[in-house]
Design a protein around this motif. Structure first.
Motif, PDB file in Angstrom:
ATOM      1  N   CYS A   1      90.010  91.183   5.346  1.00  0.00           N
ATOM      2  CA  CYS A   1      89.203  91.318   4.127  1.00  0.00           C
ATOM      3  C   CYS A   1      88.114  92.371   4.305  1.00  0.00           C
ATOM      4  O   CYS A   1      87.864  93.180   3.403  1.00  0.00           O
ATOM      5  N   LEU A   2      87.457  92.363   5.460  1.00  0.00           N
ATOM      6  CA  LEU A   2      86.425  93.364   5.727  1.00  0.00           C
ATOM      7  C   LEU A   2      87.027  94.760   5.779  1.00  0.00           C
ATOM      8  O   LEU A   2      86.428  95.727   5.278  1.00  0.00           O
ATOM      9  N   LEU A   3      88.203  94.891   6.367  1.00  0.00           N
ATOM     10  CA  LEU A   3      88.859  96.192   6.426  1.00  0.00           C
ATOM     11  C   LEU A   3      89.227  96.668   5.038  1.00  0.00           C
ATOM     12  O   LEU A   3      89.089  97.853   4.720  1.00  0.00           O
ATOM     13  N   TRP A   4      89.697  95.784   4.183  1.00  0.00           N
ATOM     14  CA  TRP A   4      90.012  96.146   2.797  1.00  0.00           C
ATOM     15  C   TRP A   4      88.764  96.646   2.078  1.00  0.00           C
ATOM     16  O   TRP A   4      88.822  97.619   1.330  1.00  0.00           O
ATOM     17  N   VAL A   5      87.641  95.994   2.297  1.00  0.00           N
ATOM     18  CA  VAL A   5      86.396  96.429   1.661  1.00  0.00           C
ATOM     19  C   VAL A   5      86.022  97.827   2.127  1.00  0.00           C
ATOM     20  O   VAL A   5      85.529  98.644   1.348  1.00  0.00           O
TER      21      VAL A   5
END
Length: 529
Positions: A174-178
């Motif tokens: 999720c952090l990488l997607w952000v």
């Protein structure tokens, strides 16, 4: 590789640390990394930090926080700007990108091969690729983080920590997607390909391995819901188009090292391709099935990706250096290759890396001098100035780009002056322009001017921009290496700074601008000094 053998110099921790530090050398000299789009992003960062305290910024720009898959440096710059100031904060983050790419590639190679193969060194120069020079910084940051996360994914599988891996990769994905959606998608492709090989090697038939690999990658799937939420709103614009443009796709491969010296850059591509071809034909080296499949999957994605995705151009081009790097680190010498042969390969790979670093360092030094010379104009621009800028460009660019297209945004970053170079696409980023008085000169690409009307481009000729920009909306005009123009078009503009063809004018609102018809603007006389 035999794990009991003592590591050779390119397989040691000291070498990995040294290579990672060497990767940042080109970025030490420039105050502003000379990446095409980066100054534009820096202007947006200034608005995000300062808009609450400066009401005039609210008149020009609309800035709203929202959850989108393109927030890497936008979020990191908040603490970094408080600690180091905005410019140094951005520079430190950008310096981390090539360093993380080098560390990620070497870590992946070690996890897959057991030791870093000598051939892996030929992938390191791809840390400075054309997409990086273009300034796709959120994309680049997400991709190099994805490489290191892929190495972690491989390591945890090798150590048998599959359940723990599943747990920690849910929030990590999720952090990488952000940070940027592309990094998350690439991590998914790499993880699936690695799991497919791992499950097959564990004794499962290919169809069962496919299912099990898909299930293993479920912890990476949560951002799909975020993607649907982001892209389903009415505020999202931009089309997806230009599929299977083979000429462009081949061109991106040739230009993967494009920087300043065309012969050197193309020769560097030839070196990488030579290594890839040799691995097919030379019996003493081979491809790893694991990384070979990863590179093949990335190649398939590259083929299927259009050039423009949701209005964002060069979507397929950005993948090229990572696809090639994955293919290179997939190569390893066989045991039949002599110790001398591996030493020669490693030495040649290191020499290739150092030559590219030296060339990029020299190139960035020259760009830094150009930036410093042009930015002296800002000494004469007051804080909060209503500034319109026009940057000279050619219809068909040279191999060496000027990298000045978004330099006007440094006026926004340093002086909080209006900059008409900002992108304004709802849903793609947090900032949009709303300065109605600027009319068609409010945002990108109104800052780009050419000698004539270029085919298939929105850029305007310099004569049209000087004659037609709304003078009541601006107090200053900044021309950065513009094409030749007739001095009559500067009627009502007072020169206050000049360096060569670059000039800063103050608009004299007591004088009318030039009265020129559209027919006259198309005449050759208005394209001359």
């Amino acid at each position: 590789m035999e794990p009991q053998q003592a590591p050779r110099w390119w397989q040691t921790r000291l070498f990995v640390i040294a290579a990672t530090l060497i990767a940042i050398i080109p970025l030490l000299r420039p105050e502003i990394p000379p990446l095409v789009d980066l100054p534009g992003h820096m202007g947006r960062f200034r608005v995000q930090i300062a808009i609450a305290d400066h009401p005039f910024l609210k008149e020009w720009y609309d800035f709203n926080w929202s959850l989108i898959g393109n927030l890497g440096i936008d979020l990191l710059i908040i603490p970094m700007a408080k600690l180091f100031g905005l410019e140094l904060g951005v520079k430190l983050i950008v310096m981390a990108i090539p360093a993380l790419m080098v560390s990620g590639l070497l870590w992946i190679a070690r996890e897959v091969h057991g030791r870093i193969p000598a051939t892996a060194l030929f992938a390191l120069p791809l840390a400075y690729s054309y997409p990086f020079h273009f300034g796709f910084v959120n994309f680049e940051l997400s991709m190099v983080i994805a490489l290191n996360l892929f190495a972690l994914w491989l390591r945890m599988a090798r150590l048998g920590h599959v359940r723990l891996r599943a747990a920690i990769f849910v929030p990590i994905s999720c952090l990488l997607w952000v940070c940027h959606t592309f990094g998350w998608g690439t991590l998914g492709v790499l993880a699936f390909s690695a799991e497919l090989v791992r499950q097959h090697d564990a004794g499962h038939r290919w169809y069962k391995a496919l299912v099990r690999a898909g299930l293993a990658c479920v912890p990476l799937a949560l951002p799909m819901a975020l993607m649907i939420f982001w892209r389903s709103g009415d505020h999202v614009g931009g089309q997806t188009t230009d599929w299977f443009n083979w000429r462009a796709k081949i061109g991106w491969m040739v230009m993967v090292f494009r920087d300043r010296w065309e012969l050197l850059d193309i020769a560097s591509v030839a070196v990488v391709l030579m290594i890839l071809v040799r691995a097919v034909r030379d019996p003493s080296i081979q491809y790893s099935r694991n990384l070979g499949l990863s590179a093949a999957f990335l190649l398939l994605v590259y083929i299927l990706l259009p050039r423009i995705v949701f209005g964002s151009a060069y979507a397929d081009m950005r993948l090229v250096p990572f696809m090639l790097a994955m293919a290179v680190i997939a190569i390893r010498p066989k045991t039949e290759l002599s110790v001398l042969g591996t030493w020669v390969l490693a030495t040649l790979g290191l020499a290739f890396f150092l030559v590219r670093i030296a060339a990029t360092t020299a190139s960035f030094w020259i760009y830094a001098q150009t930036y410093e010379r042009e930015l002296k104009a800002l000494d004469h621009v007051p804080v909060g100035a209503r500034l319109v800028s026009f940057v000279g460009e050619k219809c068909y660019g040279d191999w060496t780009a000027s990298r000045l297209e978004h330099l006007p945004a440094i006026a926004l970053e340093r002086k909080m002056a209006y900059s008409n170079d900002q992108w304004s696409m709802a849903g793609a980023q947090l900032l949009t322009t709303q300065y109605a008085k600027a009319k068609r000169y409010a945002h990108d690409p109104s800052e780009i001017v050419t000698a004539v009307q270029c085919p298939r481009e929105w850029w305007r000729p310099i004569s049209t921009s000087l004659a037609r920009f709304p003078r009541d909306a601006f107090d200053y005009v900044w021309l950065i290496q513009p094409p030749a123009y007739d001095p009559r078009l500067a009627t009502g503009l007072v020169e206050i700074w000049r360096d060569g063809s670059s000039v800063l004018y103050k608009v004299d609102h007591s004088q009318p601008g030039p009265v020129v018809s559209d027919v006259e603007l198309r005449a050759p006389v208005f394209r001359q000094h």
